[in-house]
Enzyme design. Structure first.
Site, mmCIF file in Angstrom:
data_model
loop_
_atom_site.group_PDB
_atom_site.id
_atom_site.type_symbol
_atom_site.label_atom_id
_atom_site.label_comp_id
_atom_site.label_asym_id
_atom_site.label_seq_id
_atom_site.Cartn_x
_atom_site.Cartn_y
_atom_site.Cartn_z
ATOM 1 N N THR A 13 0.856 -1.191 0.000
ATOM 2 C CA THR A 13 0.000 0.000 0.000
ATOM 3 C C THR A 13 0.894 1.245 0.000
ATOM 4 O OG1 THR A 13 -0.224 0.215 2.413
ATOM 5 C CG2 THR A 13 -1.776 -1.269 1.278
ATOM 6 N N GLY A 14 0.402 2.285 -0.665
ATOM 7 C CA GLY A 14 1.191 3.517 -0.738
ATOM 8 C C GLY A 14 2.495 3.332 -1.478
ATOM 9 N N SER A 15 2.459 2.551 -2.565
ATOM 10 C CA SER A 15 3.706 2.329 -3.312
ATOM 11 C C SER A 15 3.809 3.220 -4.548
ATOM 12 C CB SER A 15 3.870 0.849 -3.677
ATOM 13 O OG SER A 15 2.677 0.292 -4.172
ATOM 14 N N GLY A 18 7.768 7.296 -2.498
ATOM 15 C CA GLY A 18 8.507 7.151 -1.253
ATOM 16 C C GLY A 18 8.924 5.738 -0.881
ATOM 17 N N GLY A 20 7.192 3.110 -0.014
ATOM 18 C CA GLY A 20 6.405 2.041 -0.643
ATOM 19 C C GLY A 20 6.928 1.732 -2.038
ATOM 20 N N TYR A 155 0.057 12.238 14.629
ATOM 21 C CA TYR A 155 0.815 11.310 13.770
ATOM 22 C C TYR A 155 1.612 10.324 14.616
ATOM 23 C CZ TYR A 155 4.411 9.508 10.645
ATOM 24 O OH TYR A 155 5.260 8.668 9.960
#
Ligand SMILES: NC(=O)c1ccc[n+]([C@@H]2O[C@H](COP(=O)([O-])OP(=O)(O)OC[C@H]3O[C@@H](n4cnc5c(N)ncnc54)[C@H](OP(=O)(O)O)[C@@H]3O)[C@@H](O)[C@H]2O)c1
Length: 265
Positions: A13-15, A18, A20, A155
């Site tokens: 996920t989130g690749s 950055g 990922g 966060y």
């Protein structure tokens, strides 16, 4: 060294950017079929294309994992195209809002985007891994989970929840062949971190060149024994290890990749 990963399939996920992106590319280099995921179509498709151009296999899907429906679509896409052996729960976002400016809404958003997003993927993808008797769940956590600064508390609290859920899930999965672990990065040089530090550098007079800015950032914000920021490939390497059969005996663990930023045993 053969990591024993060829022929496995992973959702990272989130690749689309950055860490990922680096994880997806390194796994692909080990022969893992990748489901590249992000919210931005252009970036997500571009990473998948780059994996394919390097000889790897990649599909792509977009969706905001902070929302039930979109997350369900992403998980369904992943499952419908074949078994998912490896789930890398990496997607998430951070800001630099202080205690003075944080709000209950920001806490809620941080939890949706950084924690419940991961729970949504776990709930859909782990039961089939369990049935098959092998699987990997890897959360990208962070040093701020255990050594928070005074800023962006929503966060850092969300990072702590990731570390906690990793261990709880490992206990739940005992004896199943599926492991759950955390990779905890320190400050890693991805474009979004570089932008934040360049802005801070300008405000605080850290100098013009990237070398001056990185040196000041390490001194003032993330002092560590190695004396620099980490690189995305260093997070990817730890993730590839945990994803591999070489890590069959590792579950409920946290691998810190932070140059020694976190100061505990
Ligand atoms: N970089 C660091 O120093 C560092 C340190 C500790 C922990 N981490 C953790 O590592 C992870 C990756 O960070 P990064 O630095 O690589 O960030 P990044 O470069 O900003 O990339 C974030 C990725 O996550 C996706 N994303 C963010 N929120 C999402 C959501 N609600 N639904 C779906 N996708 C979402 C983004 O998709 P789009 O761009 O396509 O929208 C992008 O692919 C984060 O979870 C972060 O907490 C990073």
């Amino acid at each position: 060294m053969d990591m024993g990963l060829a022929g496995k399939r992973a959702l990272v996920t989130g690749s689309s950017a950055g860490l990922g992106e680096a994880i997806a590319k390194m796994l692909a280099g080990e022969g893992v079929g990748i489901i590249v995921h992000g919210r931005d179509e252009g970036r997500t498709a571009a990473v998948a294309k780059s994996v394919r151009e390097s000889g790897g296999f990649a599909e792509w899907v977009t969706g905001d994992l902070g929302e039930d429906e979109a997350a369900e679509r992403v998980a369904d896409f992943a499952i419908e195209h074949g078994p998912v052996d490896i789930l890398v729960n990496n997607a998430g976002g951070y800001d630099h809002v202080s205690w003075s400016d944080t709000t209950p809404e920001l806490w809620s958003e941080a939890y949706q985007g950084n924690v419940i997003s991961m729970v949504r993927m776990i709930k859909k993808l782990v039961p089939p891994m369990r049935e098959r008797g092998w699987g990997r769940v890897i959360q990208i956590g962070g040093g701020l989970a255990v050594q928070p600064h005074g800023s962006h508390p929503h966060y850092t609290a969300s990072l702590s929840a990731r570390h906690n859920l990793t261990v709880s899930l490992a206990r739940e999965l005992r004896g199943s062949g599926v492991t759950s672990n955390t990779v905890a990065p320190g400050a890693i040089l991805v474009p979004s971190v570089e932008r934040l530090l360049r802005a801070a550098g300008e405000r605080l007079g850290w100098g013009e060149s990237w070398e001056e800015i990185e040196e000041a950032a390490v001194r003032e914000i993330v002092p560590n024994d190695v004396g620099r920021l980490g690189r995305p490939e260093e997070i990817a390497a730890a993730t590839v290890y945990l994803a591999s059969p070489l890590a069959d005996y590792v579950s409920g663990a946290t691998i810190r990749v932070d140059g020694g930023t976190v100061r505990t045993v």
